[in-house]
Design an enzyme around this catalytic site. Structure first.
Site, short mmCIF file in Angstrom:
data_model
loop_
_atom_site.label_atom_id
_atom_site.label_comp_id
_atom_site.label_asym_id
_atom_site.label_seq_id
_atom_site.Cartn_x
_atom_site.Cartn_y
_atom_site.Cartn_z
N SER A 129 43.46 37.83 48.27
CA SER A 129 42.88 38.06 49.59
C SER A 129 43.40 37.02 50.59
O SER A 129 44.61 36.93 50.79
CB SER A 129 41.35 38.06 49.48
OG SER A 129 40.74 38.58 50.63
N ASP A 274 41.99 49.40 47.47
CA ASP A 274 41.62 48.36 48.44
C ASP A 274 41.58 48.95 49.85
O ASP A 274 42.54 49.59 50.28
CB ASP A 274 42.64 47.22 48.37
CG ASP A 274 42.18 45.95 49.06
OD1 ASP A 274 41.26 46.02 49.89
OD2 ASP A 274 42.76 44.89 48.77
N HIS A 303 38.82 46.18 46.70
CA HIS A 303 39.36 44.84 46.91
C HIS A 303 38.98 43.91 45.77
O HIS A 303 39.73 43.00 45.42
CB HIS A 303 38.83 44.31 48.24
CG HIS A 303 39.48 43.03 48.69
ND1 HIS A 303 40.83 42.92 48.94
CD2 HIS A 303 38.95 41.79 48.94
CE1 HIS A 303 41.12 41.69 49.33
NE2 HIS A 303 39.99 40.98 49.32
#
Length: 328
Positions: A129, A274, A303
């Site tokens: 991320s 995601d 995610h």
């Protein structure tokens, strides 16, 4: 496992977008032992709202970040509440905290590795991320000093749709009547974006120990953000929105040039579901990278597939892909 915690005093840091971060410091934790040749170093930056304790589960002899083999350093991002952040900033005005870019974070992390550990070359930078955005910056900014990077559910530049999602979160934080109310509402917004429709359709939250969907929203998502300072969350959100490896004097906004300038071996590892960092973002980057491979996580965990602490199947996929990169 040998571990150590410390803080690197960066001094007054002139920021990329103007202003100065006064008496800045990076709080970090290390795992394992630095080899005499200093050639076994992995940098593992933190992600949005996370501190090192939230991501260190992957540093384990049973996972790819094996502290019996590697010297792993987790530098906490500016604005995450441990390193210099609105909540601990000496001048005292949380709302007046200056804008900090990913570039600012990574250049100071480079100083940390050099000045504290004498490390000029790293074996790998692993990031998920916002950590993946930092990994990309390490490779773009430090050239041959970075041998490998893992871009796990991240991108070289924050995509427009990703930016708009974050605008919704920011507006929620700023519009609520109280900070507690703001962070609880933020948690509920996040819950719908961080996991896939299929995850909720199959009620996979039951396997995580929650008794109902409401229980999952309250004890997992609301609780995760209530523990953080709202101004820290807002400051780090700005950093995320403006993530761009080409936004510096080296590449002058030319993203293709920045990607082509990366010398490291790159593993692009998006999640198939995601909603933040889509596989198509990485597919668009792949042709411009010299030494890169894309391995999509075949997951319904959205995610969260990239940080599979509670998801053994996706964790095994991540371990296999990263181990292969480290051995290449």
């Amino acid at each position: 496992m040998r571990t150590s915690e410390g803080a690197f005093d960066c001094g007054d840091v002139p920021l990329q977008r103007g202003g100065t971060l006064r008496q800045a410091r990076i709080v970090y934790k290390t795992y394992g032992t630095l080899s005499p040749a200093r050639d076994n170093v992995i940098v593992y930056p933190t992600s949005y709202s996370a501190q090192h304790t939230d991501i260190e589960w992957l540093v384990n002899v049973e996972h790819c970040l094996d502290p019996s083999r590697y010297f792993i350093v987790i530098p906490n991002m500016f604005t995450n509440g441990l390193s210099t952040s609105p909540s601990n900033y000496a001048p005292g005005d949380r709302a007046a905290f200056p804008n900090v870019t990913t570039y600012d974070n990574v250049t100071q992390q480079g100083r940390l590795m050099n000045e504290v550990f004498g490390v000029e070359r790293v074996k790998m930078v692993y990031g998920w991320s916002m950590g993946a955005q930092q990994a990309y910056h390490w490779a773009a900014l430090f050239g041959a000093s970075v041998e490998r990077i893992v871009v796990n559910c991240g991108s070289a530049k924050t995509a427009p749709h990703n930016f708009v999602f974050l605008e919704g979160v920011r507006s929620c934080l700023q519009a609520a009547r109280t900070e507690d109310e703001a962070k609880r509402a933020m948690g509920r917004i996040y819950a719908g974006w961080a996991l896939s429709q299929t995850f909720y359709r199959g009620e996979l939250w039951r396997g995580l120990g929650f008794t109902s969907l409401e229980d999952f929203l309250v004890r997992s998502w609301e609780a995760g953000f209530v523990r953080r300072d709202m101004h820290d969350l807002l400051a780090q959100l700005w950093t995320w929105q403006h993530g761009d490896i080409s936004a510096n004097d080296l590449y002058r906004g030319d993203l293709q040039m920045a990607l082509a300038g990366i010398k490291a071996r790159v593993l692009l590892m998006p999640s198939a579901t995601d909603l933040y960092f889509q596989t198509d973002d990485n597919r668009g980057e792949l042709p411009h990278l010299k030494h890169a491979r894309l391995a999509e996580i075949p997951s319904i965990w959205g995610h969260r597939a990239g940080n599979p602490r509670d998801n053994p199947e996706d964790a095994a996929f991540v371990d296999r892909q990263v181990t292969a990169l480290l051995e290449s």
